[in-house]
Design a protein around this motif. Structure first.
Motif, short mmCIF file in Angstrom:
data_model
loop_
_atom_site.label_atom_id
_atom_site.label_comp_id
_atom_site.label_asym_id
_atom_site.label_seq_id
_atom_site.Cartn_x
_atom_site.Cartn_y
_atom_site.Cartn_z
N SER A 101 -29.88 12.19 118.87
CA SER A 101 -29.33 13.52 118.60
C SER A 101 -29.67 14.03 117.20
O SER A 101 -29.40 15.19 116.89
CB SER A 101 -27.80 13.50 118.76
N SER B 167 -32.07 17.08 116.96
CA SER B 167 -31.59 18.36 117.49
C SER B 167 -30.36 18.86 116.74
O SER B 167 -29.58 19.64 117.27
CB SER B 167 -31.26 18.22 118.98
N ARG B 168 -30.20 18.42 115.50
CA ARG B 168 -29.09 18.88 114.68
C ARG B 168 -29.15 20.40 114.57
O ARG B 168 -30.22 20.99 114.78
CB ARG B 168 -29.14 18.25 113.30
N VAL C 59 -20.28 15.95 117.73
CA VAL C 59 -21.58 15.32 117.53
C VAL C 59 -22.10 15.52 116.12
O VAL C 59 -22.52 14.57 115.45
CB VAL C 59 -22.61 15.87 118.55
N TYR C 60 -22.05 16.76 115.65
CA TYR C 60 -22.61 17.07 114.34
C TYR C 60 -21.53 17.34 113.29
O TYR C 60 -21.82 17.85 112.21
CB TYR C 60 -23.55 18.28 114.44
#
Length: 255
Positions: free
Chosen positions: A86, A89-90, A58-59
């Protein structure tokens, strides 16, 4: 496909980016400039940061060196594909922000440019697993005017239709700038992924005839004219992955 760049001056990811629970995905790209006097510290702290905080799906991020154009010598920190939901909310816990602010930032010059690029999988082609090793990007500046963007996308859709039929194994992505500006003039980008620089010298003398065969006789000439009427020009860059600085590898799995 590459004849497109030479004959039409028309569209030239990074990764395979589709829908995520109904959301589209974006790439966060930040152009950064290392301080030449702190190059060793930059490489060490950038690598430490990304491999600790940006190695997941995701990150995860990749870092590219820009090797052509006015940004030569700078780097692109690229995170994605990621849905907008998203982004907030990193990673912020576990020392992420402190490490970036205290270790990475002091190695950079005080200039940066952040952009968010929306992926358009319907206009792209990701038929096989591939590597994000070398990227050839062509940005286009779309003229202001009602409906111009949709007209450009309609031409891109024709290009994609032809490429998928005549060049099914070509890997490329189409992205649009979520926060474009008339000053910068980067509204849409074609990203061509390749592993061997010999690809840059390839030409295809059949590209125009293939375009007309798929989209109708005379369509190439008409669409070129329309394209030139709707755009102000283009800008091209070549990016090379710096795996030692990245949190993710070059490999991308399509399935």
């Amino acid at each position: 496909m590459r004849k497109l760049l030479l004959l039409i001056v028309v569209l030239l990811a990074w990764t395979v980016s589709g829908q995520n629970n109904g959301e589209y995905v974006v790439f966060e790209n930040v152009i950064i400039t290392p301080n030449p006097a702190k190059m060793g510290d930059f490489k060490k702290h950038m690598a430490d940061h990304n491999k600790k905080y940006h190695a997941d799906d995701v990150y995860g991020c990749r870092v590219y060196a820009i090797v052509t154009g006015p940004n030569t010598g700078k780097y692109v920190w690229s995170m994605g594909p990621i849905p907008w939901s998203s982004v907030d909310s990193r990673p912020a816990q576990g020392g992420h922000d402190e490490h970036w602010n205290n270790m990475v930032m002091p190695t950079l010059l005080p200039m940066a440019n952040a952009t968010y690029w929306r992926s358009h999988p319907e206009l792209s082609n990701f038929p096989n697993d591939f590597k994000l090793d070398k990227l050839r990007l062509t940005y286009y500046d779309i003229k202001r005017g009602w409906g111009n963007f949709d007209k450009i996308k309609a031409i891109v859709a024709k290009i994609t239709k032809m490429n998928k039929e005549k060049y099914p194994n070509e890997v490329y992505g189409i992205y649009t700038n979520e926060f474009g500006s008339t000053k910068e003039g980067k509204d849409i980008v074609f990203v061509d992924f390749f592993e061997n620089s010999a690809k840059l010298g390839e030409q295809d003398d059949n590209w125009i005839s293939n375009y007309d065969e798929v989209n109708g006789a005379g369509s190439f000439e008409r669409d070129v004219k329309t394209w030139h009427e709707l755009t102000n020009g283009s800008e091209r860059e070549l990016w090379i992955l710096a795996p030692e600085l990245s949190g993710r590898t070059a490999e991308v799995k399509v399935n």
